[in-house]
Motif scaffolding. Structure first.
Motif, PDB file in Angstrom:
ATOM      1  N   LEU A 237     -33.955 -12.424 -19.493  1.00 30.08           N
ATOM      2  CA  LEU A 237     -35.500 -12.434 -18.981  1.00 30.08           C
ATOM      3  C   LEU A 237     -35.498 -12.682 -17.383  1.00 30.08           C
ATOM      4  CD1 LEU A 237     -38.531 -11.961 -19.689  1.00 30.08           C
ATOM      5  CD2 LEU A 237     -38.657 -14.359 -19.558  1.00 30.08           C
ATOM      6  N   THR A 238     -35.291 -11.652 -16.446  1.00 33.40           N
ATOM      7  CA  THR A 238     -35.268 -11.812 -14.991  1.00 33.40           C
ATOM      8  C   THR A 238     -36.665 -12.265 -14.496  1.00 33.40           C
ATOM      9  OG1 THR A 238     -35.251  -9.511 -14.520  1.00 33.40           O
ATOM     10  CG2 THR A 238     -33.104 -10.340 -15.050  1.00 33.40           C
ATOM     11  N   ASP A 239     -36.436 -12.766 -13.145  1.00 34.63           N
ATOM     12  CA  ASP A 239     -37.811 -13.149 -12.459  1.00 34.63           C
ATOM     13  C   ASP A 239     -38.543 -11.963 -12.397  1.00 34.63           C
ATOM     14  OD1 ASP A 239     -36.799 -15.856 -12.539  1.00 34.63           O
ATOM     15  OD2 ASP A 239     -36.046 -15.453 -10.327  1.00 34.63           O
ATOM     16  N   GLU A 240     -38.052 -10.771 -12.552  1.00 29.95           N
ATOM     17  CA  GLU A 240     -38.860  -9.484 -12.014  1.00 29.95           C
ATOM     18  C   GLU A 240     -40.012  -9.279 -12.993  1.00 29.95           C
ATOM     19  OE1 GLU A 240     -35.089  -8.918  -9.661  1.00 29.95           O
ATOM     20  OE2 GLU A 240     -35.751  -9.722 -11.741  1.00 29.95           O
ATOM     21  N   TYR A 241     -39.605  -9.670 -14.240  1.00 31.85           N
ATOM     22  CA  TYR A 241     -40.698  -9.762 -15.327  1.00 31.85           C
ATOM     23  C   TYR A 241     -41.853 -10.513 -15.344  1.00 31.85           C
ATOM     24  CZ  TYR A 241     -37.262  -7.147 -18.195  1.00 31.85           C
ATOM     25  OH  TYR A 241     -36.191  -6.194 -18.652  1.00 31.85           O
ATOM     26  N   ASP A 242     -41.809 -11.532 -14.248  1.00 29.68           N
ATOM     27  CA  ASP A 242     -43.076 -12.279 -13.993  1.00 29.68           C
ATOM     28  C   ASP A 242     -44.176 -11.454 -13.337  1.00 29.68           C
ATOM     29  OD1 ASP A 242     -42.105 -14.436 -15.384  1.00 29.68           O
ATOM     30  OD2 ASP A 242     -41.143 -15.177 -13.913  1.00 29.68           O
ATOM     31  N   ASN A 243     -43.670 -10.402 -12.749  1.00 29.00           N
ATOM     32  CA  ASN A 243     -44.547  -9.527 -11.613  1.00 29.00           C
ATOM     33  C   ASN A 243     -45.013  -8.254 -12.051  1.00 29.00           C
ATOM     34  OD1 ASN A 243     -43.997 -11.722  -9.647  1.00 29.00           O
ATOM     35  ND2 ASN A 243     -41.978 -10.960  -9.372  1.00 29.00           N
ATOM     36  N   VAL A 244     -45.092  -8.056 -13.311  1.00 27.41           N
ATOM     37  CA  VAL A 244     -45.221  -6.500 -13.997  1.00 27.41           C
ATOM     38  C   VAL A 244     -46.793  -6.623 -14.391  1.00 27.41           C
ATOM     39  CG1 VAL A 244     -42.957  -6.189 -14.533  1.00 27.41           C
ATOM     40  CG2 VAL A 244     -44.339  -7.256 -16.465  1.00 27.41           C
ATOM     41  N   GLY A 245     -47.496  -7.916 -14.385  1.00 29.39           N
ATOM     42  CA  GLY A 245     -48.706  -8.113 -14.992  1.00 29.39           C
ATOM     43  C   GLY A 245     -48.944  -8.458 -16.367  1.00 29.39           C
ATOM     44  N   ILE A 246     -47.792  -9.204 -16.989  1.00 23.64           N
ATOM     45  CA  ILE A 246     -48.065  -9.767 -18.237  1.00 23.64           C
ATOM     46  C   ILE A 246     -48.475 -11.359 -17.735  1.00 23.64           C
ATOM     47  CG2 ILE A 246     -47.104 -10.020 -20.516  1.00 23.64           C
ATOM     48  CD1 ILE A 246     -45.455  -7.814 -20.068  1.00 23.64           C
ATOM     49  N   PRO A 247     -49.726 -11.730 -18.062  1.00 24.61           N
ATOM     50  CA  PRO A 247     -49.671 -13.029 -17.728  1.00 24.61           C
ATOM     51  C   PRO A 247     -49.116 -14.269 -18.559  1.00 24.61           C
ATOM     52  CG  PRO A 247     -51.912 -12.155 -18.442  1.00 24.61           C
ATOM     53  CD  PRO A 247     -50.747 -11.287 -18.468  1.00 24.61           C
ATOM     54  N   LEU A 248     -49.056 -14.027 -19.532  1.00 24.46           N
ATOM     55  CA  LEU A 248     -48.364 -14.793 -20.682  1.00 24.46           C
ATOM     56  C   LEU A 248     -47.094 -14.449 -21.146  1.00 24.46           C
ATOM     57  CD1 LEU A 248     -51.661 -16.245 -22.479  1.00 24.46           C
ATOM     58  CD2 LEU A 248     -50.398 -17.140 -20.604  1.00 24.46           C
ATOM     59  N   ILE A 249     -46.090 -14.899 -20.826  1.00 27.14           N
ATOM     60  CA  ILE A 249     -44.551 -14.752 -21.580  1.00 27.14           C
ATOM     61  C   ILE A 249     -44.193 -15.921 -22.239  1.00 27.14           C
ATOM     62  CG2 ILE A 249     -42.362 -13.904 -20.875  1.00 27.14           C
ATOM     63  CD1 ILE A 249     -43.503 -12.529 -18.484  1.00 27.14           C
ATOM     64  N   GLU A 250     -43.438 -15.749 -23.439  1.00 30.06           N
ATOM     65  CA  GLU A 250     -42.873 -16.750 -24.043  1.00 30.06           C
ATOM     66  C   GLU A 250     -42.169 -17.536 -23.458  1.00 30.06           C
ATOM     67  OE1 GLU A 250     -42.740 -15.422 -28.680  1.00 30.06           O
ATOM     68  OE2 GLU A 250     -41.165 -15.313 -27.642  1.00 30.06           O
ATOM     69  N   ASN A 251     -42.186 -19.011 -23.258  1.00 30.44           N
ATOM     70  CA  ASN A 251     -41.383 -19.721 -22.499  1.00 30.44           C
ATOM     71  C   ASN A 251     -40.368 -20.399 -23.446  1.00 30.44           C
ATOM     72  OD1 ASN A 251     -40.442 -21.861 -20.737  1.00 30.44           O
ATOM     73  ND2 ASN A 251     -42.143 -22.235 -19.672  1.00 30.44           N
ATOM     74  N   ALA A 252     -39.458 -19.761 -23.686  1.00 24.68           N
ATOM     75  CA  ALA A 252     -38.277 -20.283 -24.909  1.00 24.68           C
ATOM     76  C   ALA A 252     -37.530 -21.386 -24.168  1.00 24.68           C
ATOM     77  CB  ALA A 252     -37.462 -19.102 -24.915  1.00 24.68           C
ATOM     78  N   GLY A 253     -37.383 -21.717 -22.852  1.00 28.22           N
ATOM     79  CA  GLY A 253     -36.653 -22.820 -22.475  1.00 28.22           C
ATOM     80  C   GLY A 253     -37.731 -24.150 -22.583  1.00 28.22           C
ATOM     81  N   MET A 254     -38.774 -23.991 -22.371  1.00 29.20           N
ATOM     82  CA  MET A 254     -39.929 -25.225 -22.882  1.00 29.20           C
ATOM     83  C   MET A 254     -40.101 -25.344 -24.387  1.00 29.20           C
ATOM     84  SD  MET A 254     -40.763 -26.944 -20.241  1.00 29.20           S
ATOM     85  CE  MET A 254     -41.589 -28.055 -20.939  1.00 29.20           C
ATOM     86  N   GLN A 255     -39.804 -24.343 -25.007  1.00 27.64           N
ATOM     87  CA  GLN A 255     -39.945 -24.409 -26.533  1.00 27.64           C
ATOM     88  C   GLN A 255     -38.815 -25.381 -27.022  1.00 27.64           C
ATOM     89  OE1 GLN A 255     -37.736 -22.917 -29.113  1.00 27.64           O
ATOM     90  NE2 GLN A 255     -38.605 -23.937 -30.589  1.00 27.64           N
ATOM     91  N   LYS A 256     -37.677 -25.140 -26.462  1.00 27.89           N
ATOM     92  CA  LYS A 256     -36.580 -25.957 -27.292  1.00 27.89           C
ATOM     93  C   LYS A 256     -36.530 -27.336 -26.546  1.00 27.89           C
ATOM     94  CE  LYS A 256     -31.454 -25.973 -27.279  1.00 27.89           C
ATOM     95  NZ  LYS A 256     -31.364 -27.430 -27.248  1.00 27.89           N
ATOM     96  N   ALA A 257     -36.881 -27.428 -25.328  1.00 28.14           N
ATOM     97  CA  ALA A 257     -37.254 -28.885 -24.796  1.00 28.14           C
ATOM     98  C   ALA A 257     -38.200 -29.855 -25.615  1.00 28.14           C
ATOM     99  CB  ALA A 257     -37.569 -28.769 -23.452  1.00 28.14           C
ATOM    100  N   ILE A 258     -39.404 -29.024 -25.707  1.00 25.98           N
ATOM    101  CA  ILE A 258     -40.363 -29.761 -26.486  1.00 25.98           C
ATOM    102  C   ILE A 258     -40.010 -30.338 -27.758  1.00 25.98           C
ATOM    103  CG2 ILE A 258     -42.936 -29.527 -27.421  1.00 25.98           C
ATOM    104  CD1 ILE A 258     -43.452 -27.621 -25.142  1.00 25.98           C
ATOM    105  N   SER A 259     -39.408 -29.297 -28.511  1.00 30.24           N
ATOM    106  CA  SER A 259     -38.886 -29.427 -29.756  1.00 30.24           C
ATOM    107  C   SER A 259     -37.976 -30.648 -29.848  1.00 30.24           C
ATOM    108  CB  SER A 259     -38.626 -28.139 -30.432  1.00 30.24           C
ATOM    109  OG  SER A 259     -38.095 -28.253 -31.810  1.00 30.24           O
TER     110      SER A 259
END
Length: 494
Positions: A237-259
């Motif tokens: 998942l590159t930074d470009e995916y943040d700019n295609v108009g999908i406001p909510l993308i799974e944040n796998a990095g935070m998932q692992k940290a929180i867990s």
């Protein structure tokens, strides 16, 4: 006395929280709270849909269906959720219980029900101010799909690391016929079922030009469409995916940290803030587990912690930190499981914990009542050991979220509070006022949480306290009078 005062304080607060703001046309998807449903493993509502059901086989259908979801809408609403995100329901090849071996993008899988069942689900959900999102799979089809044998319409599958993907065929999204079919399919479900949007599957495996064109098309058809994106491999998942108009993308990095942090008492909560910073301060979909990971409850149990206590801490973080909380079905039970077979069991509704379910509702009500928890600035106000206090603020509201993941009582002092204000706790009856050093000292027990809102310090509410005392005095007088009357009646009896 303390419990009664707390109850009387909470009742008027929750009365105003009861009216959902979800139905407002301008309501942003950032305010949602999403409950994710794995259809075949959720709830069996139609016993007649059992042609391929074999609950003893982890790779076969287990009987969950669309009617089963409809039957549980009141249950989901009561938990405080505003959106249900449903796994792929398009017609699949045999044993495609997961929904990823699509044979026909324009039909409902018969094991899940009919288009009429889906229409009824959406209609009933909308009556309850619930949005319905369907998982849309643009990349993969079954080997039996009409396009699967056409070399122009497929490409080699680059990722093969799951039971379902090993048997899937990857579509060539640069092929005009493939693109047109997917665009028509997306329009079809929006029009026929009146769904609110899509969870686009594995966007990291989707070519950016197609994804951008696809999202633009969806927004031209339904401008207020709800769009989320799941991720197969975070590293793709590159930074470009943040700019295609999908406001909510799974944040796998935070998932692992929180867990990892919250299932290990004594681990500093401050680590979550630093992970968020290093992750580009992304919000997106924040979650602790899903249908492909070890369940959060399992990790709690393995760490020797109390599931109810740890889940409450996790919910406070998920519902108050940047991003939109996404909760996997059965978390409110709470269900455990380590293997894929255990993680994908039918939801065990009969084993539910009412205390945890009430907490889901309570924390959801707080998030609804205070938009600052969806849009406000987020910063670390202070830490002590494994306890941290986070600050959410905008022009109108300031809130402090205290999370103590330590093994003992901790306290954190904050100073950036205007004069004449106090911190009022929303989960307990805690009130923090400025001390002689000009600081607000927030102290809470080990493995506990509190959410404070900054409001005017009016000192003690003597009128309210007087009313409480008056109620007790009247109660005691009534008891005394009744006792005297009873003794008098006994005395005059022959």
């Amino acid at each position: 006395m303390k419990k009664l005062v707390s109850l009387l304080l909470v009742i008027p607060l929750f009365y105003c929280w009861g009216d959902s703001i979800h139905a407002e046309e301008n309501n942003s998807i950032q305010e949602e709270m999403i409950y994710t449903i794995f259809v075949d493993r959720f709830n069996n509502g139609d016993q007649q849909l059992g042609n391929q059901v074999n609950v003893d086989d982890p790779e076969a259908y287990h009987g969950g269906d669309i009617k089963g979801i409809t039957d549980k809408l009141d249950y989901i609403k009561q938990l405080g959720f505003t959106t249900i995100s449903i796994s792929s329901i398009m017609e699949n090849a045999g044993e495609g219980y997961h929904g990823y071996w699509i044979e026909n993008f324009f039909e409902v899988e018969e094991q899940f029900g009919t288009m009429e069942d889906l229409q009824k689900l959406v209609e009933e959900a909308h009556k309850r101010d619930l949005h319905v999102i369907l998982e849309f799979v643009p990349n993969y089809v079954a080997p039996t799909h009409p396009f699967a044998k056409d070399a122009d319409k497929t490409i080699p599958t680059s990722v093969k690391d799951s039971v379902w993907l090993d048997k899937a065929v990857t579509l060539n999204l640069e092929n005009t016929e493939v693109k047109n079919m997917l665009f028509k399919a997306a329009d079809f479900w929006l029009e026929e079922a009146n769904i609110d949007g899509y969870n686009l599957h594995a966007i990291d495996q989707t070519p950016l030009p197609f994804l951008q064109e696809f999202v633009d098309h969806l927004r031209s058809v339904k401008p207020n469409i709800d769009l989320t994106g799941s991720v197969l491999h975070e590293n793709d998942l590159t930074d470009e995916y943040d700019n295609v108009g999908i406001p909510l993308i799974e944040n796998a990095g935070m998932q692992k940290a929180i867990s990892d942090v919250l299932t290990n008492a004594g681990t500093p909560v401050e680590e979550l803030y630093h992970t968020w910073e290093s992750n580009g301060k992304r919000g997106g979909l924040v979650y602790v587990d899903d249908k492909f990971t070890k369940r959060f409850t399992q990790k709690i149990v393995e760490s020797g912690q109390n599931p109810l206590t740890t889940w409450k801490i996790a919910l406070v973080y998920l519902y108050t930190a940047p991003g939109v909380p996404q909760i996997y079905q059965g978390s409110e039970i709470p269900m455990d499981g380590a293997s894929l077979e255990e993680v994908q069991r039918l939801v065990q509704f009969n084993n539910s914990d009412q205390d945890l379910q009430d907490y889901f509702n309570k924390i959801a009500a707080i998030r609804k009542q205070f938009p600052v928890l969806s849009y406000g600035d987020f910063e670390l106000a202070g830490s002590s050991g494994a306890m941290s206090v986070f600050k959410r603020s905008d022009e109108d509201t300031t809130m402090f979220i205290a999370i103590n993941n330590d093994t003992g009582t901790k306290a954190v002092s904050v100073t950036d509070v205007p004069d004449g204000m106090q911190l009022t706790g929303l989960l307990g009856d805690n009130i923090v006022r400025k001390n002689e050093q000009g600081k607000y000292k927030i102290g809470i027990d080990r493995e506990s949480v509190e959410i404070f809102v900054v409001e005017k310090d009016n000192g003690f509410n003597w009128l309210f306290i007087g009313m409480i005392v008056g109620v007790f005095v009247l109660f005691i007088l009534a008891v005394v009078l009744l006792s005297r009357k009873q003794r008098k009646n006994e005395a005059i009896q022959p």
